[in-house]
Motif scaffolding. Structure first.
Motif, PDB file in Angstrom:
ATOM      1  N   LEU A 257      -8.705  12.196  -5.149  1.00 15.96           N
ATOM      2  CA  LEU A 257     -10.025  12.385  -4.544  1.00 15.96           C
ATOM      3  C   LEU A 257      -9.954  13.242  -3.282  1.00 15.96           C
ATOM      4  CD1 LEU A 257     -11.392   8.735  -4.912  1.00 15.96           C
ATOM      5  CD2 LEU A 257     -11.949  10.719  -6.335  1.00 15.96           C
ATOM      6  N   GLY A 258      -8.761  13.711  -2.966  1.00 11.84           N
ATOM      7  CA  GLY A 258      -8.597  14.535  -1.787  1.00 11.84           C
ATOM      8  C   GLY A 258      -8.429  13.765  -0.499  1.00 11.84           C
ATOM      9  N   LEU A 259      -8.096  12.476  -0.590  1.00 12.52           N
ATOM     10  CA  LEU A 259      -7.942  11.640   0.589  1.00 12.52           C
ATOM     11  C   LEU A 259      -6.504  11.672   1.095  1.00 12.52           C
ATOM     12  CD1 LEU A 259     -10.020   8.517  -0.525  1.00 12.52           C
ATOM     13  CD2 LEU A 259     -10.803  10.549   0.703  1.00 12.52           C
ATOM     14  N   GLN A 260      -6.347  11.473   2.384  1.00 18.19           N
ATOM     15  CA  GLN A 260      -5.031  11.328   2.983  1.00 18.19           C
ATOM     16  C   GLN A 260      -4.628   9.856   2.898  1.00 18.19           C
ATOM     17  OE1 GLN A 260      -2.979  13.904   4.568  1.00 18.19           O
ATOM     18  NE2 GLN A 260      -4.365  14.985   3.183  1.00 18.19           N
ATOM     19  N   THR A 261      -3.441   9.579   2.391  1.00 23.36           N
ATOM     20  CA  THR A 261      -3.057   8.194   2.109  1.00 23.36           C
ATOM     21  C   THR A 261      -1.719   7.821   2.730  1.00 23.36           C
ATOM     22  OG1 THR A 261      -1.984   8.814   0.025  1.00 23.36           O
ATOM     23  CG2 THR A 261      -4.323   8.192  -0.083  1.00 23.36           C
ATOM     24  N   ILE A 262      -1.609   6.543   3.070  1.00 16.44           N
ATOM     25  CA  ILE A 262      -0.363   5.963   3.579  1.00 16.44           C
ATOM     26  C   ILE A 262      -0.080   4.693   2.792  1.00 16.44           C
ATOM     27  CG2 ILE A 262       0.649   4.700   5.537  1.00 16.44           C
ATOM     28  CD1 ILE A 262      -0.693   6.688   7.400  1.00 16.44           C
ATOM     29  N   GLY A 263       1.169   4.497   2.408  1.00 11.51           N
ATOM     30  CA  GLY A 263       1.596   3.270   1.739  1.00 11.51           C
ATOM     31  C   GLY A 263       2.648   2.558   2.566  1.00 11.51           C
ATOM     32  N   LEU A 264       2.446   1.263   2.805  1.00 10.65           N
ATOM     33  CA  LEU A 264       3.378   0.485   3.614  1.00 10.65           C
ATOM     34  C   LEU A 264       3.851  -0.750   2.847  1.00 10.65           C
ATOM     35  CD1 LEU A 264       1.498   0.442   7.057  1.00 10.65           C
ATOM     36  CD2 LEU A 264       3.254   2.062   6.289  1.00 10.65           C
ATOM     37  N   LYS A 265       5.106  -1.036   2.981  1.00  6.28           N
ATOM     38  CA  LYS A 265       5.706  -2.276   2.482  1.00  6.28           C
ATOM     39  C   LYS A 265       6.457  -2.857   3.676  1.00  6.28           C
ATOM     40  CE  LYS A 265       7.340  -5.066  -0.923  1.00  6.28           C
ATOM     41  NZ  LYS A 265       6.535  -5.857  -1.852  1.00  6.28           N
ATOM     42  N   PRO A 266       5.739  -3.479   4.612  1.00  9.69           N
ATOM     43  CA  PRO A 266       6.373  -3.854   5.878  1.00  9.69           C
ATOM     44  C   PRO A 266       7.502  -4.864   5.745  1.00  9.69           C
ATOM     45  CG  PRO A 266       4.176  -4.820   5.683  1.00  9.69           C
ATOM     46  CD  PRO A 266       4.318  -3.833   4.566  1.00  9.69           C
ATOM     47  N   LEU A 267       7.428  -5.687   4.705  1.00 14.90           N
ATOM     48  CA  LEU A 267       8.450  -6.707   4.481  1.00 14.90           C
ATOM     49  C   LEU A 267       8.892  -6.646   3.029  1.00 14.90           C
ATOM     50  CD1 LEU A 267      10.041  -9.288   5.277  1.00 14.90           C
ATOM     51  CD2 LEU A 267       7.978 -10.596   4.703  1.00 14.90           C
ATOM     52  N   ALA A 268      10.177  -6.413   2.803  1.00 14.94           N
ATOM     53  CA  ALA A 268      10.698  -6.325   1.440  1.00 14.94           C
ATOM     54  C   ALA A 268      11.991  -7.112   1.327  1.00 14.94           C
ATOM     55  CB  ALA A 268      10.935  -4.874   1.044  1.00 14.94           C
ATOM     56  N   ALA A 269      12.047  -8.014   0.374  1.00  9.93           N
ATOM     57  CA  ALA A 269      13.267  -8.742   0.051  1.00  9.93           C
ATOM     58  C   ALA A 269      13.771  -8.243  -1.300  1.00  9.93           C
ATOM     59  CB  ALA A 269      12.999 -10.244   0.004  1.00  9.93           C
TER      60      ALA A 269
ATOM     61  N   ASP B 284      -7.006   8.428   5.389  1.00 11.36           N
ATOM     62  CA  ASP B 284      -8.279   7.900   4.906  1.00 11.36           C
ATOM     63  C   ASP B 284      -8.106   6.534   4.251  1.00 11.36           C
ATOM     64  OD1 ASP B 284      -9.845  10.380   5.448  1.00 11.36           O
ATOM     65  OD2 ASP B 284      -8.512  11.210   3.904  1.00 11.36           O
ATOM     66  N   LEU B 285      -6.963   6.332   3.615  1.00  8.20           N
ATOM     67  CA  LEU B 285      -6.681   5.063   2.938  1.00  8.20           C
ATOM     68  C   LEU B 285      -5.256   4.629   3.253  1.00  8.20           C
ATOM     69  CD1 LEU B 285      -7.311   2.766   0.905  1.00  8.20           C
ATOM     70  CD2 LEU B 285      -6.407   4.255  -0.890  1.00  8.20           C
ATOM     71  N   VAL B 286      -5.125   3.391   3.705  1.00 12.48           N
ATOM     72  CA  VAL B 286      -3.813   2.794   3.944  1.00 12.48           C
ATOM     73  C   VAL B 286      -3.687   1.574   3.043  1.00 12.48           C
ATOM     74  CG1 VAL B 286      -2.261   1.742   5.614  1.00 12.48           C
ATOM     75  CG2 VAL B 286      -3.822   3.562   6.343  1.00 12.48           C
ATOM     76  N   VAL B 287      -2.654   1.530   2.258  1.00 12.09           N
ATOM     77  CA  VAL B 287      -2.365   0.403   1.376  1.00 12.09           C
ATOM     78  C   VAL B 287      -1.142  -0.323   1.930  1.00 12.09           C
ATOM     79  CG1 VAL B 287      -1.568  -0.269  -0.919  1.00 12.09           C
ATOM     80  CG2 VAL B 287      -3.376   1.436  -0.684  1.00 12.09           C
ATOM     81  N   ILE B 288      -1.321  -1.598   2.259  1.00 11.58           N
ATOM     82  CA  ILE B 288      -0.224  -2.428   2.761  1.00 11.58           C
ATOM     83  C   ILE B 288       0.097  -3.457   1.684  1.00 11.58           C
ATOM     84  CG2 ILE B 288       0.543  -3.998   4.583  1.00 11.58           C
ATOM     85  CD1 ILE B 288      -1.580  -2.724   6.396  1.00 11.58           C
ATOM     86  N   GLU B 289       1.246  -3.300   1.058  1.00 11.36           N
ATOM     87  CA  GLU B 289       1.615  -4.217  -0.024  1.00 11.36           C
ATOM     88  C   GLU B 289       2.298  -5.462   0.526  1.00 11.36           C
ATOM     89  OE1 GLU B 289       4.606  -4.675  -3.820  1.00 11.36           O
ATOM     90  OE2 GLU B 289       4.283  -2.671  -3.002  1.00 11.36           O
ATOM     91  N   GLY B 290       1.864  -6.613   0.052  1.00 11.90           N
ATOM     92  CA  GLY B 290       2.482  -7.873   0.435  1.00 11.90           C
ATOM     93  C   GLY B 290       3.763  -8.128  -0.336  1.00 11.90           C
TER      94      GLY B 290
END
Length: 229
Positions: free
Chosen positions: A30-42, A110-116
């Motif tokens: 869609l032309g959005l700027q995106t960030i993906g975060l996985k702040p805690l990963a085991a 524009d969109l930040v996805v924070i995965e649990g």
């Protein structure tokens, strides 16, 4: 308007990562700027560059805004067990995780996805669960429902817990993790009737669920307005 979503799952192994990466991919289209975060990963592997987690690497690759690995996954734990157990003597806290996330949020997106990690009530320490992170950040939740036997109960209990914690369920994704699930359509309709949030997509069983392919089944138009002028 910046959208920040916390992606939770009804259980572990329900496809949170592939859905999170697909959300980023769909937004990129869609032309959005995106960030993906996985702040805690085991469940991280030792590499010449340090501990690395496959889920975090997928998010790093899917996002259009390039961040360092340490920004995407600041807390990397080697053992593939519950985070509070994998952490050993290292004390986990929601405030620490939130601080890492807010540091990354200084980047324009524009969109930040924070995965649990795992399900909604995964412990961080004796007092807190990971749910405290979206609570402190006051951000909405996208729920990934692993479509298999028992999914209705798991989804409704998780949605109730999200609401009880004072958070908005922004939307949900039905992900078929059992290729032989009996009465798939009936279960899906039961969830549609009961979950008070938009269904962002129904993902069928895929032998190779690459994020590009999964993104084809997602529709973000009900939760994101895009300026097409």
């Amino acid at each position: 308007m910046k959208h920040i979503w916390f992606v939770a799952g009804t259980d572990t192994e329900v496809g949170k990562t592939v859905v999170s990466a697909a959300l980023l991919t769909a937004a990129n289209r869609l032309g959005l700027q995106t960030i993906g975060l996985k702040p805690l990963a085991a469940g991280c592997e030792e590499t010449p560059d340090g501990l690395r987690n496959d889920d975090a690497l997928q998010l790093q690759q899917a996002a259009s805004v390039r961040l360092s690995y340490d920004q995407v996954n600041p807390i990397a734990l080697q053992a593939a067990v519950a985070p509070h157990i994998a952490a050993g003597e290292q004390r986990l806290s929601a405030e620490r995780i939130v601080a890492y996330c807010r540091g990354a949020l200084m980047q324009r997106a524009d969109l930040v996805v924070i995965e649990g990690a795992g399900g909604w009530r995964v412990p961080l320490n004796a007092r807190e669960t990971l749910a405290r992170v979206p609570q402190l950040m006051e951000i909405p939740v996208v729920l990934v429902v692993g479509m298999k036997l028992g999914c209705i109960n798991h989804a409704l209990l998780t949605a109730e817990a999200i609401a009880r914690d004072g958070l908005q369920l922004a939307g949900w994704v039905a992900n078929q993790v059992d290729p032989n699930m009996v009465c798939f359509e009936e279960n899906l309709q039961s969830l549609k009737d009961r979950l008070r949030a938009p269904l962002l997509g129904t993902i069928p069983w895929l032998d190779q669920p690459a994020c590009d392919r999964v993104a084809d089944y997602l529709d973000l138009s009900r939760v994101i307005e895009v300026d097409r002028s």
